[in-house]
Design a protein around this motif. Structure first.
Motif, PDB file in Angstrom:
ATOM      1  N   HIS A  13     -45.707 -24.135 -60.453  1.00 33.41           N
ATOM      2  CA  HIS A  13     -45.211 -23.783 -59.125  1.00 33.41           C
ATOM      3  C   HIS A  13     -44.770 -22.322 -59.058  1.00 33.41           C
ATOM      4  O   HIS A  13     -44.895 -21.679 -58.011  1.00 33.41           O
ATOM      5  CB  HIS A  13     -44.050 -24.702 -58.746  1.00 33.41           C
ATOM      6  CG  HIS A  13     -44.484 -26.080 -58.385  1.00 33.41           C
ATOM      7  ND1 HIS A  13     -43.623 -27.154 -58.370  1.00 33.41           N
ATOM      8  CD2 HIS A  13     -45.700 -26.580 -58.029  1.00 33.41           C
ATOM      9  CE1 HIS A  13     -44.279 -28.255 -58.020  1.00 33.41           C
ATOM     10  NE2 HIS A  13     -45.546 -27.922 -57.816  1.00 33.41           N
ATOM     11  N   GLU A  14     -44.273 -21.815 -60.171  1.00 27.47           N
ATOM     12  CA  GLU A  14     -43.903 -20.392 -60.197  1.00 27.47           C
ATOM     13  C   GLU A  14     -45.145 -19.516 -60.069  1.00 27.47           C
ATOM     14  O   GLU A  14     -45.129 -18.483 -59.385  1.00 27.47           O
ATOM     15  CB  GLU A  14     -43.156 -20.077 -61.486  1.00 27.47           C
ATOM     16  CG  GLU A  14     -42.646 -18.647 -61.567  1.00 27.47           C
ATOM     17  CD  GLU A  14     -41.923 -18.364 -62.860  1.00 27.47           C
ATOM     18  OE1 GLU A  14     -41.250 -17.317 -62.942  1.00 27.47           O
ATOM     19  OE2 GLU A  14     -42.031 -19.176 -63.799  1.00 27.47           O
ATOM     20  N   GLN A  15     -46.222 -19.908 -60.734  1.00 28.03           N
ATOM     21  CA  GLN A  15     -47.470 -19.150 -60.621  1.00 28.03           C
ATOM     22  C   GLN A  15     -47.992 -19.155 -59.190  1.00 28.03           C
ATOM     23  O   GLN A  15     -48.429 -18.114 -58.672  1.00 28.03           O
ATOM     24  CB  GLN A  15     -48.515 -19.740 -61.569  1.00 28.03           C
ATOM     25  CG  GLN A  15     -48.249 -19.503 -63.035  1.00 28.03           C
ATOM     26  CD  GLN A  15     -49.288 -20.172 -63.915  1.00 28.03           C
ATOM     27  OE1 GLN A  15     -49.859 -21.204 -63.559  1.00 28.03           O
ATOM     28  NE2 GLN A  15     -49.538 -19.598 -65.073  1.00 28.03           N
ATOM     29  N   LEU A  16     -47.957 -20.331 -58.550  1.00 29.68           N
ATOM     30  CA  LEU A  16     -48.428 -20.417 -57.167  1.00 29.68           C
ATOM     31  C   LEU A  16     -47.546 -19.588 -56.233  1.00 29.68           C
ATOM     32  O   LEU A  16     -48.046 -18.964 -55.285  1.00 29.68           O
ATOM     33  CB  LEU A  16     -48.438 -21.879 -56.710  1.00 29.68           C
ATOM     34  CG  LEU A  16     -49.429 -22.810 -57.426  1.00 29.68           C
ATOM     35  CD1 LEU A  16     -49.297 -24.228 -56.901  1.00 29.68           C
ATOM     36  CD2 LEU A  16     -50.864 -22.308 -57.253  1.00 29.68           C
ATOM     37  N   ILE A  68     -41.597 -21.333 -52.573  1.00 30.95           N
ATOM     38  CA  ILE A  68     -40.281 -21.167 -53.197  1.00 30.95           C
ATOM     39  C   ILE A  68     -39.558 -22.506 -53.268  1.00 30.95           C
ATOM     40  O   ILE A  68     -38.937 -22.854 -54.284  1.00 30.95           O
ATOM     41  CB  ILE A  68     -39.433 -20.144 -52.412  1.00 30.95           C
ATOM     42  CG1 ILE A  68     -40.064 -18.752 -52.491  1.00 30.95           C
ATOM     43  CG2 ILE A  68     -38.009 -20.090 -52.961  1.00 30.95           C
ATOM     44  CD1 ILE A  68     -39.314 -17.696 -51.700  1.00 30.95           C
ATOM     45  N   GLY A  69     -39.642 -23.278 -52.186  1.00 27.96           N
ATOM     46  CA  GLY A  69     -39.015 -24.601 -52.181  1.00 27.96           C
ATOM     47  C   GLY A  69     -39.609 -25.521 -53.228  1.00 27.96           C
ATOM     48  O   GLY A  69     -38.878 -26.253 -53.910  1.00 27.96           O
ATOM     49  N   ASN A  70     -40.923 -25.474 -53.380  1.00 27.21           N
ATOM     50  CA  ASN A  70     -41.577 -26.306 -54.395  1.00 27.21           C
ATOM     51  C   ASN A  70     -41.141 -25.900 -55.796  1.00 27.21           C
ATOM     52  O   ASN A  70     -40.910 -26.760 -56.663  1.00 27.21           O
ATOM     53  CB  ASN A  70     -43.092 -26.199 -54.265  1.00 27.21           C
ATOM     54  CG  ASN A  70     -43.599 -26.750 -52.943  1.00 27.21           C
ATOM     55  OD1 ASN A  70     -42.961 -27.586 -52.314  1.00 27.21           O
ATOM     56  ND2 ASN A  70     -44.758 -26.274 -52.510  1.00 27.21           N
ATOM     57  N   TRP A  71     -41.029 -24.597 -56.007  1.00 25.17           N
ATOM     58  CA  TRP A  71     -40.633 -24.095 -57.321  1.00 25.17           C
ATOM     59  C   TRP A  71     -39.200 -24.502 -57.663  1.00 25.17           C
ATOM     60  O   TRP A  71     -38.925 -25.007 -58.754  1.00 25.17           O
ATOM     61  CB  TRP A  71     -40.787 -22.571 -57.343  1.00 25.17           C
ATOM     62  CG  TRP A  71     -40.293 -21.932 -58.602  1.00 25.17           C
ATOM     63  CD1 TRP A  71     -40.678 -22.222 -59.873  1.00 25.17           C
ATOM     64  CD2 TRP A  71     -39.309 -20.890 -58.711  1.00 25.17           C
ATOM     65  NE1 TRP A  71     -40.008 -21.430 -60.770  1.00 25.17           N
ATOM     66  CE2 TRP A  71     -39.154 -20.604 -60.081  1.00 25.17           C
ATOM     67  CE3 TRP A  71     -38.564 -20.181 -57.779  1.00 25.17           C
ATOM     68  CZ2 TRP A  71     -38.277 -19.630 -60.549  1.00 25.17           C
ATOM     69  CZ3 TRP A  71     -37.700 -19.197 -58.238  1.00 25.17           C
ATOM     70  CH2 TRP A  71     -37.555 -18.932 -59.600  1.00 25.17           C
ATOM     71  N   LYS A  72     -38.286 -24.309 -56.728  1.00 29.66           N
ATOM     72  CA  LYS A  72     -36.894 -24.668 -56.970  1.00 29.66           C
ATOM     73  C   LYS A  72     -36.724 -26.179 -57.130  1.00 29.66           C
ATOM     74  O   LYS A  72     -35.887 -26.647 -57.918  1.00 29.66           O
ATOM     75  CB  LYS A  72     -35.998 -24.147 -55.849  1.00 29.66           C
ATOM     76  CG  LYS A  72     -35.854 -22.636 -55.822  1.00 29.66           C
ATOM     77  CD  LYS A  72     -34.884 -22.184 -54.739  1.00 29.66           C
ATOM     78  CE  LYS A  72     -34.693 -20.673 -54.766  1.00 29.66           C
ATOM     79  NZ  LYS A  72     -33.742 -20.227 -53.716  1.00 29.66           N
ATOM     80  N   GLY A  73     -37.516 -26.936 -56.378  1.00 32.47           N
ATOM     81  CA  GLY A  73     -37.451 -28.395 -56.524  1.00 32.47           C
ATOM     82  C   GLY A  73     -37.888 -28.849 -57.908  1.00 32.47           C
ATOM     83  O   GLY A  73     -37.278 -29.741 -58.504  1.00 32.47           O
ATOM     84  N   SER A  74     -38.938 -28.241 -58.438  1.00 35.71           N
ATOM     85  CA  SER A  74     -39.391 -28.583 -59.788  1.00 35.71           C
ATOM     86  C   SER A  74     -38.369 -28.179 -60.837  1.00 35.71           C
ATOM     87  O   SER A  74     -38.188 -28.870 -61.845  1.00 35.71           O
ATOM     88  CB  SER A  74     -40.742 -27.921 -60.068  1.00 35.71           C
ATOM     89  OG  SER A  74     -40.633 -26.501 -60.022  1.00 35.71           O
TER      90      SER A  74
END
Length: 317
Positions: free
Chosen positions: A34-37, A87-93
Motif C-alpha cells: 500500500h505504501e508503494q501504491l 493514504i487511508g489504505n496505507w494507514k489502515g494496513s
C-alpha cells in the motif's frame, strides 16, 4: 497418557505460531504494498499537476484551448483523490500490523525497505510434500492424538481389572483383672482377601467410547494428511503462476510504458500530440505500474503461503 497429552499442547502452540508468523508477514507485506501504491499515486499526481499548471499558462497565451486546460486540471484532481484514498489504505494496513505487534495505539511503523526480488525461490513439489508430512505441526498433532487415543484404550482396560485387596493384622490384649470381667492376656491375628463384586459397572461404555475415539483420531489423521498435501499443491501452483507473471514484466514492459508517456508529454508540449493521447499514456503507465506492484505482492504472498503450508521458513527481513 498424561505425557502424550502434554505433547499435544506443544504441537498446538507450534501450529499457532506457524500461522501467526505467516499472518504477520503477509500483513507486513500488505503495508509495504500500500505504501508503494501511495507513492505511485502521488508521483502521478505531481506529473499531472505540473502539466495542468503548464496548460493553464498555455491557455492564457492562446497556444491551446481552455477546454484542454480544464481537462488536464480535472485529471490532476482525479488523481489527487485517488492519492488521498491510498493514504487511508496505507494507514489502515499499518493499524492492522500494529494489532499483530501488540500495540494498543496505531503508530506509523518505520518499516525496512523490502526488495521483492528476494522472494524468488526454486522448489520441487515432491520434496515440499514430504517435508510437510514430516514437519507440519497440525499433522504431528493429529498423529500424537492417535497415540493418546490408543493409550486411553489401554487405561480404560486397566480400570476394568478387579481391584483385589489383601488384609493382615495382629491384635495384642493385656490381662484384665477387674472383678466384673477378668480376662487373661492374649494375642490374635487375622488375614483376609477383598474381592469387589461388580454386578453392573464393567466400564463397557468407557471402553467402547475409547475404541471409537481412537478410530476417529485415525480418520482425522488421514483427513489432515490429505488436506496438507492439497494445500501444498495449491500453494505451489499459485506461486509458480506468479513467477511466470513476473517474467513478463522483466521483459521491459515498465520501461516501454514510461518511454511512451515521456514521448507523449514531449510531443504534447511541441504540439505533435493531443491531450487525450497524453492522458491515455498516463493512465496506461499508472495501470502497468499498479499491475507490477500487485504481481510483486502476489508473488511474495504466494511464497509465504507456500512455506507456511510446507512447514518451512526462510523469509527474513
Amino acid at each position: 497418557m498424561a505425557k502424550s497429552e502434554s505433547e499435544l499442547s506443544k504441537y498446538i502452540l507450534q501450529d499457532y505460531f506457524r500461522n501467526l508468523r505467516a499472518d504477520a508477514t503477509v500483513q507486513y507485506l500488505t503495508a509495504i504494498h500500500h505504501e508503494q501504491l501511495m507513492k505511485l499515486k502521488f508521483n502521478s499526481y505531481e506529473t499531472m499537476d505540473e502539466l495542468a499548471k503548464s496548460d493553464s499558462l498555455r491557455a492564457k497565451l492562446g497556444t491551446i484551448t481552455a477546454i484542454d486546460a480544464k481537462q488536464s486540471k480535472l485529471e490532476a484532481k482525479s488523481i489527487w483523490n485517488e492519492a488521498v484514498q491510498s493514504i487511508g489504505n496505507w494507514k489502515g494496513s499499518l493499524s492492522s500490523l500494529n494489532l499483530l505487534m501488540g500495540s494498543k495505539h496505531a503508530v506509523l511503523t518505520q518499516m525496512a525497505l523490502v526488495n521483492f526480488s528476494t522472494f524468488d525461490r526454486s522448489f520441487y513439489l515432491d520434496d515440499l510434500i514430504v517435508h510437510a508430512l514430516s514437519n507440519r505441526a497440525d499433522l504431528l498433532y493429529a498423529l500424537q492424538n492417535k497415540d493418546v487415543s490408543e493409550k486411553m484404550i489401554r487405561l480404560t482396560k486397566v480400570n476394568r481389572v478387579l481391584d483385589l485387596g489383601i488384609t493382615t493384622g495382629i491384635t495384642r490384649n493385656a490381662e484384665a483383672r477387674n472383678e466384673l470381667a477378668p480376662s487373661p492376656a492374649f494375642t490374635s491375628s487375622n488375614f483376609g482377601i477383598r474381592i469387589p463384586l461388580k454386578f453392573s459397572n464393567h466400564r463397557k461404555g468407557e471402553l467402547k467410547e475409547a475404541f471409537y475415539t481412537a478410530q476417529q483420531a485415525g480418520l482425522q489423521h488421514q483427513e489432515i494428511e490429505l488436506q496438507v498435501q492439497t494445500e501444498v499443491k495449491q500453494a505451489f501452483y499459485n506461486y509458480e503462476a506468479t513467477q511466470k507473471q513476473l517474467q513478463q514484466f522483466n521483459s521491459g514492459i515498465l520501461d516501454d510504458a514510461k518511454a511512451i508517456l515521456t514521448g507523449k508529454l514531449y510531443g504534447y508540449k511541441r504540439g505533435d500530440s493531443s491531450l487525450l493521447e497524453v492522458l491515455h499514456a498516463q493512465r496506461t503507465y499508472i495501470e502497468v505500474q499498479q499491475n507490477y506492484y500487485e504481481i510483486l505482492f502476489n508473488n511474495a504472498h504466494a511464497l509465504v503461503i507456500l512455506e507456511q503450508s510446507a512447514g518451512i521458513w526462510d523469509i527474513l527481513f
